[in-house]
Design an enzyme around this catalytic site. Sequence first.
Site, PDB file in Angstrom:
ATOM      1  N   GLU A  12      42.892  30.333  38.457  1.00 55.77           N
ATOM      2  CA  GLU A  12      42.779  30.550  37.059  1.00 55.77           C
ATOM      3  C   GLU A  12      43.616  29.771  36.177  1.00 55.77           C
ATOM      4  O   GLU A  12      44.359  30.168  35.387  1.00 55.77           O
ATOM      5  CB  GLU A  12      43.076  32.154  36.609  1.00 55.77           C
ATOM      6  N   GLU A  63      37.410  35.955  43.350  1.00 56.19           N
ATOM      7  CA  GLU A  63      37.679  37.460  42.734  1.00 56.19           C
ATOM      8  C   GLU A  63      36.485  37.811  42.315  1.00 56.19           C
ATOM      9  O   GLU A  63      35.799  37.232  41.486  1.00 56.19           O
ATOM     10  CB  GLU A  63      38.686  37.320  41.927  1.00 56.19           C
TER      11      GLU A  63
END
Length: 418
Positions: free
Chosen positions: A214, A343
Site C-alpha cells: 500500500e 489482502e
Amino acid sequence: MKKFAKVLIAIAVLFSFVSCASKEAKKAADEARQHELLVNQFVDLTYDSSFTPQNRAQEIVYDMQFGWNLGNTFDALPWNDPLNAGNDTEKAWGQPITSMEMIKGLKALGINTIRIPISWHNHLEDENYTISRAWMGRIQQIVDWACEEDMYVIINIHHDNYDSKKKNFGFGKGFYPTEECKDESLKFLTSVWRQVSETFKDYSDKLVFEVLNEPRLQGDKHEWNYYPSCASCKEAMNVLMEFNQACLDTIRASGGNNANRLVMIPSLAASPDHALHADFKLPVDSAENGLAVSVHMYTPYQFAMGVPGGEVFTESHKGNLTSYFNRLNEKFISKGIPVVIGEMGATNKDNLEDRAAWFGFFVQRARKYGMTACVWDNGVAEPSKTESEKYGYYNRLRQEWYFPLLMDVALKASSIGN
C-alpha cells in the site's frame, strides 16, 4: 460366580463404551454433513471458475489457491518506533508469538499460501541500513516453517511508508513517494531488498516477493485517491514506479532463484482502481516467472469495511465486484499478467451468513481469472457495527477457525475447477 459376574460387568461396560463411542461418531458425522450442506448454500456448484494459465507466472499464482495473512505481527510498530525495536515487536499489537504449531494448523485446515507482512525500518542496526540479524533470523524461521509445510510464502516491505504528518523525513523513517524524499527512500528500499534477497536467494519458486505494501502519500489529503489532474498524485505515481523498478532490479541482481522469482508489484495504495488507471505501468522485466500485480480488495467498502448499515451483501455489491474482476482481467490477466489479491476480507458486523455469501462470491470470481486471494487476519474476531477492522478468522492458540463456515466456504470456492 464372582468371577463370572465381574466378566459380565466388564462386558457391559465395554458395550456401553462402544455404544457411546458409536453415538458420538454418528453425531460428529451428522454435524459434518450438516456443515457441508450449509457451506454449499454459499458456493455456486454450477459456476465455471476453471482457469487455464498462459505462462509460468499465472501457473504459480493459480496454484497458490487461497491464502491467509499473518497480520498485526511482524508488521507491528511500537508507539515510540525506535530504530532497532527488537524482536518483541512481534507482540506489539496484541498477537501471540508465532509458533510452528500455528503454521501446521493452517496447512491442516487447507491454507496453501501464507502472506507475512514485515516492517523493517524499525529493525536497523546502523546507518548503513543493516537489518537486525535477530529480526532477519526470526523472519527466516517463520518462512522455513511454512516451506516445510509445502506452502507458498509471500514476504514484503509493509508498514515502512512514512507519514508526512510526522515531519522530518530522513534515515530510519522508511520511504515516501515524492521527488523530495526519493533519494533517501531508494537507499532504504534497495538496502532492505538487497539483504532480504541475499538471505532467501536459494529458496524455491514457492517463495514470492512483494516489493511494497500500500505505498501512498500517507498523511496527504489524496492518500487513498488518485486524481491525474493533481500534480502531487502524478508525482507519487511516477516516483512509485521508480521505486518498483529499483526494488525489482535489486532482487534480480542478487542472483540465485531471485533472478527468476515471481515478484508482486503494487500501484498506489495497492488499490485496484489505481492499478487499472492508464498512468500505472509495471516495471521492465524479462524473467520467466515474471511479475504479478498486487491489489487489496476490501470491496465493496460499505460491506467489507466501511460504515454502519452495510451488513447485507446485495446484488449491487455483486455487480461492483464483478466489474472489478472483469477490468483486472481485461488489463492484466488476459495479457498474461497474473493478479494476487494480497489482502481481502469482510469485517464482522454480526452478519455471518452475508459474510459467507460474500466470501463464496468473491473467491469464485477471483478464481475464474486465476487470481489467488489472501484473507487479512488481525486477530480481532468480535462483532461490531461501528468498528471497521474486525478481521479475526484464525485462533492462533487453538489452531482452529473462529468462523468455520466462512473459511470453509472460501476454501471450497477456491478449489472448484482446480
